[in-house]
Design a protein around this motif. Structure first.
Motif, PDB file in Angstrom:
ATOM      1  N   VAL A 192      -1.761   1.098  -5.026  1.00  0.00           N
ATOM      2  CA  VAL A 192      -1.221   0.276  -4.335  1.00  0.00           C
ATOM      3  C   VAL A 192      -0.260  -0.390  -5.212  1.00  0.00           C
ATOM      4  O   VAL A 192      -0.580  -0.783  -6.298  1.00  0.00           O
ATOM      5  CB  VAL A 192      -2.543  -1.107  -3.990  1.00  0.00           C
ATOM      6  CG1 VAL A 192      -1.831  -2.277  -3.301  1.00  0.00           C
ATOM      7  CG2 VAL A 192      -3.357  -0.496  -2.917  1.00  0.00           C
ATOM      8  N   GLY A 193       1.044  -0.659  -4.633  1.00  0.00           N
ATOM      9  CA  GLY A 193       2.134  -1.056  -5.495  1.00  0.00           C
ATOM     10  C   GLY A 193       1.869  -2.510  -6.042  1.00  0.00           C
ATOM     11  O   GLY A 193       1.629  -3.474  -5.071  1.00  0.00           O
ATOM     12  N   GLY A 226       2.304   1.365   3.431  1.00  0.00           N
ATOM     13  CA  GLY A 226       3.397   0.306   3.826  1.00  0.00           C
ATOM     14  C   GLY A 226       2.814  -1.027   4.126  1.00  0.00           C
ATOM     15  O   GLY A 226       3.744  -2.115   4.396  1.00  0.00           O
ATOM     16  N   ALA A 227       1.534  -1.306   4.287  1.00  0.00           N
ATOM     17  CA  ALA A 227       0.963  -2.647   4.259  1.00  0.00           C
ATOM     18  C   ALA A 227       1.554  -3.368   3.480  1.00  0.00           C
ATOM     19  O   ALA A 227       1.416  -2.873   2.057  1.00  0.00           O
ATOM     20  CB  ALA A 227      -0.468  -2.607   4.706  1.00  0.00           C
ATOM     21  N   VAL A 228       1.720  -4.882   3.469  1.00  0.00           N
ATOM     22  CA  VAL A 228       2.135  -5.669   2.480  1.00  0.00           C
ATOM     23  C   VAL A 228       1.212  -6.962   2.387  1.00  0.00           C
ATOM     24  O   VAL A 228       0.644  -7.340   3.654  1.00  0.00           O
ATOM     25  CB  VAL A 228       3.560  -6.359   2.716  1.00  0.00           C
ATOM     26  CG1 VAL A 228       3.835  -7.249   1.749  1.00  0.00           C
ATOM     27  CG2 VAL A 228       4.338  -5.001   2.776  1.00  0.00           C
ATOM     28  N   PRO A 245       3.800   9.303  -0.518  1.00  0.00           N
ATOM     29  CA  PRO A 245       2.599   8.441  -0.917  1.00  0.00           C
ATOM     30  C   PRO A 245       1.783   9.017  -1.765  1.00  0.00           C
ATOM     31  O   PRO A 245       1.759  10.169  -2.275  1.00  0.00           O
ATOM     32  CB  PRO A 245       2.102   8.669   0.548  1.00  0.00           C
ATOM     33  CG  PRO A 245       3.137   8.830   1.502  1.00  0.00           C
ATOM     34  CD  PRO A 245       4.039   9.742   0.817  1.00  0.00           C
ATOM     35  N   MET A 246       1.033   8.201  -2.595  1.00  0.00           N
ATOM     36  CA  MET A 246      -0.043   8.555  -3.539  1.00  0.00           C
ATOM     37  C   MET A 246      -1.162   9.476  -3.043  1.00  0.00           C
ATOM     38  O   MET A 246      -1.844   8.669  -2.146  1.00  0.00           O
ATOM     39  CB  MET A 246      -0.251   7.572  -4.469  1.00  0.00           C
ATOM     40  CG  MET A 246      -1.183   7.989  -5.727  1.00  0.00           C
ATOM     41  SD  MET A 246      -1.824   6.770  -6.830  1.00  0.00           S
ATOM     42  CE  MET A 246      -0.249   6.500  -7.739  1.00  0.00           C
ATOM     43  N   PRO A 247      -1.318  10.645  -3.177  1.00  0.00           N
ATOM     44  CA  PRO A 247      -2.331  11.235  -2.731  1.00  0.00           C
ATOM     45  C   PRO A 247      -3.735  10.729  -2.979  1.00  0.00           C
ATOM     46  O   PRO A 247      -4.005  10.159  -4.097  1.00  0.00           O
ATOM     47  CB  PRO A 247      -2.308  12.650  -2.921  1.00  0.00           C
ATOM     48  CG  PRO A 247      -1.634  12.492  -4.120  1.00  0.00           C
ATOM     49  CD  PRO A 247      -0.673  11.419  -4.207  1.00  0.00           C
ATOM     50  N   ASP A 253       0.708  -1.293  -0.149  1.00  0.00           N
ATOM     51  CA  ASP A 253      -0.058  -0.060  -0.034  1.00  0.00           C
ATOM     52  C   ASP A 253       0.745   1.315  -0.122  1.00  0.00           C
ATOM     53  O   ASP A 253       1.500   1.586   0.966  1.00  0.00           O
ATOM     54  CB  ASP A 253      -0.941  -0.064   1.428  1.00  0.00           C
ATOM     55  CG  ASP A 253      -2.254   0.979   1.112  1.00  0.00           C
ATOM     56  OD1 ASP A 253      -2.048   1.952   0.208  1.00  0.00           O
ATOM     57  OD2 ASP A 253      -3.157   0.549   1.553  1.00  0.00           O
ATOM     58  N   LEU A 254       0.932   2.167  -1.186  1.00  0.00           N
ATOM     59  CA  LEU A 254       1.666   3.251  -1.056  1.00  0.00           C
ATOM     60  C   LEU A 254       0.605   4.487  -1.324  1.00  0.00           C
ATOM     61  O   LEU A 254       1.311   5.438  -1.717  1.00  0.00           O
ATOM     62  CB  LEU A 254       2.429   3.210  -2.530  1.00  0.00           C
ATOM     63  CG  LEU A 254       3.655   1.839  -2.444  1.00  0.00           C
ATOM     64  CD1 LEU A 254       4.388   1.818  -3.694  1.00  0.00           C
ATOM     65  CD2 LEU A 254       4.446   1.943  -1.365  1.00  0.00           C
ATOM     66  N   ARG A 255      -0.592   4.049  -0.693  1.00  0.00           N
ATOM     67  CA  ARG A 255      -1.516   5.375  -0.615  1.00  0.00           C
ATOM     68  C   ARG A 255      -1.304   6.106   0.753  1.00  0.00           C
ATOM     69  O   ARG A 255      -0.990   5.519   1.615  1.00  0.00           O
ATOM     70  CB  ARG A 255      -2.767   5.121  -0.734  1.00  0.00           C
ATOM     71  CG  ARG A 255      -3.169   4.275  -1.942  1.00  0.00           C
ATOM     72  CD  ARG A 255      -4.541   3.510  -1.833  1.00  0.00           C
ATOM     73  NE  ARG A 255      -4.595   2.449  -0.797  1.00  0.00           N
ATOM     74  CZ  ARG A 255      -5.534   1.676  -0.834  1.00  0.00           C
ATOM     75  NH1 ARG A 255      -6.697   1.740  -1.393  1.00  0.00           N
ATOM     76  NH2 ARG A 255      -5.474   0.542   0.285  1.00  0.00           N
TER      77      ARG A 255
END
Length: 474
Positions: A119-120, A100-102, A186-188, A92-94
């Motif tokens: 989300v990456g 940071g959750a994987v 983080p992506m807004p 999670d890159l939001r």
């Protein structure tokens, strides 16, 4: 590894909000296998967002160990494997608490996963000749690449346990150079746009969302609803929601030729532009309606009551509601007797009380006041709770009153005497004056909005607070 046949279509939540893993039914025999990789009706019924795919992409990977990612893109993705097998990793890159959750999982053709915007996404092939396929709900463009967010595959915080160590895997030089999590911006989230932000409701929304970067406010100078250029010049991919706080509300003036034209332009034509934009870009549209869409023949108006407006203003509001109702994601918030910042009935009565004037006030129109702070709070509640789309009545709660009874309450609270207010019928009050017809009963049923968990405050309490603030200012 063989494919498991005849699974039941099933959704599995993951530690990343919005990321959902799906088991897909695969039907096979001695000739091979078949599956419904994307089936909108069944999957939406299972809870998959109706994300409207626009493009289908396939990544073919010749050798096991090919590793791609971690890329967070500005669109949603529905990912599956056509042939072969992969180890997938999602981060999670939001912006927000889940940054940071994987989540990791092995996928074969009997599984698929939904990945929301921001989300990456990364994967490593576990078999030769693996085809990785994904549906996306936007068209790729070179401009969109500037909105990507990246994370290094070897980031120590994410600590992804790649089955094939990265030093033995096939990676691109670009993926090797991506930043660690501590250096990732983080992506807004997509923004809410409030148009008509300088009116009574717009000011209440400004106060409610004060300091929140995810909400953008546009008054007439920033966004002219009458101008096609305002719509064409904005990048709607950056928004999730439009709140329309603009309206023509001069009820009596709307009956004149000039007023009729203006009312239709703002309450219908501009609303049609908003609705078209919402449909084209899959946005949620929030629109504010009025008790004037009813003729007042019923003592209480439910959301399901057929509209029957009496005058031009009510007709334009009813037409605007009809336009908005075709937007798949819409909230029509129907209000009555709105009170906020600016000239209004309560302020006028308080001024008369302080000046010792004894007014005659209409006593055969019955309804409830609605304070703009509560309309704003109700709109926010509907959006944040994801309540069912549709029409919601929203006024303040309490015993219905006539305008004369409300005026008497204001007089008492403003230091005057309630007995100084006398009642008069609507017909008598407007005799000899150009005036629009008005519904005599404007009471809105509040059961539906209450069922969402929103409890409209009592009129009496809000009136005391409002007048207390007004009188303390002078």
């Amino acid at each position: 590894m063989s494919i498991e046949f005849s699974k039941k279509l099933t959704a599995h939540e993951t530690p990343i909000p919005g990321v959902v893993l799906y088991d897909l039914p695969v039907h096979g025999d001695n000739r091979g296998w078949f599956k419904e990789n994307w089936q909108r009706e069944k999957m939406v019924a299972l809870g998959l967002p109706d994300f409207r795919p626009a493009q289908n992409n396939i990544s073919f990977n010749e050798k096991a160990g090919t590793t791609r990612g971690i890329h967070a893109e500005p669109w949603d993705k529905f990912i599956s494997v056509a042939t072969g097998r992969i180890f997938g990793a999602w981060v999670d890159l939001r912006e927000g608490p889940s940054f940071g959750a994987v989540f990791t999982a092995e996928l074969d053709p009997s599984q698929a996963i939904f990945i929301p915007r921001g989300v990456g996404n990364a994967f490593q092939t576990l078999a030769d000749n693996t085809a990785y396929t994904y549906l996306v709900n936007d068209h790729w463009s070179a401009d969109a690449q500037g909105q990507y967010t990246f994370l290094n595959l070897a980031d120590e915080t994410a600590a992804i346990a790649w089955p094939i160590p990265l030093e033995q895997a096939e990676l691109s030089d670009k993926d090797k150079a991506h930043p660690r999590l501590a250096d990732v911006a983080p992506m807004p989230a997509k923004k809410i746009l409030v148009v008509g932000a300088d009116g009574q409701l717009g000011k209440a929304l400004r106060e409610l969302y004060d300091g929140e970067t995810g909400v953008e406010f546009a008054g007439r100078n920033e966004f002219d609803l009458a101008s096609e250029d305002s719509f064409a010049s904005r990048n709607w991919k950056n928004y999730s929601t439009i709140i329309n706080a603009a309206a023509y509300t001069a009820v009596d003036a709307a009956e004149s030729p000039e007023g009729r034209t203006a009312a239709w332009a703002i309450n219908v034509t501009a609303v049609a532009r908003l609705a078209r934009t919402a449909v084209e870009h899959d946005l949620t549209l929030v629109h504010v309606s009025s008790d004037y869409v009813f003729d007042g023949a019923r003592t209480t108006h439910a959301e399901s009551e057929p509209v029957a407006p009496l005058g031009v203003y009510g007709q334009t509001k009813a037409a605007g509601d009809a336009v908005v109702s075709v937007v798949p994601r819409h909230y029509i918030v129907r209000t009555s007797w709105v009170i906020g910042e600016g000239n209004n009935f309560v302020r006028t009565m308080a001024s008369l009380a302080q000046r010792g004037i004894e007014p005659s006030v209409v006593d055969d129109q019955i309804g409830r006041l609605t304070f703009t702070q509560d309309i704003a709070a109700g709109i926010r509640h509907l959006l944040e709770t994801g309540s069912d789309y549709g029409v919601y009545n929203l006024s303040n709660d309490g015993e219905p009153q006539s305008w004369a009874a409300i005026a008497a309450d204001v007089f008492g609270l403003a230091g005057g005497q309630a007995s100084h207010v006398s009642g008069v019928s609507t017909e008598e009050y407007f005799k000899g004056k150009p005036a629009a017809p008005r519904p005599l009963n404007s009471v809105l049923a509040l059961d539906k909005i209450r069922a969402t968990g929103f409890q409209p405050p009592q009129v009496s309490q809000r009136l005391k607070e409002y007048l207390g603030a007004e009188l303390s200012q002078g």
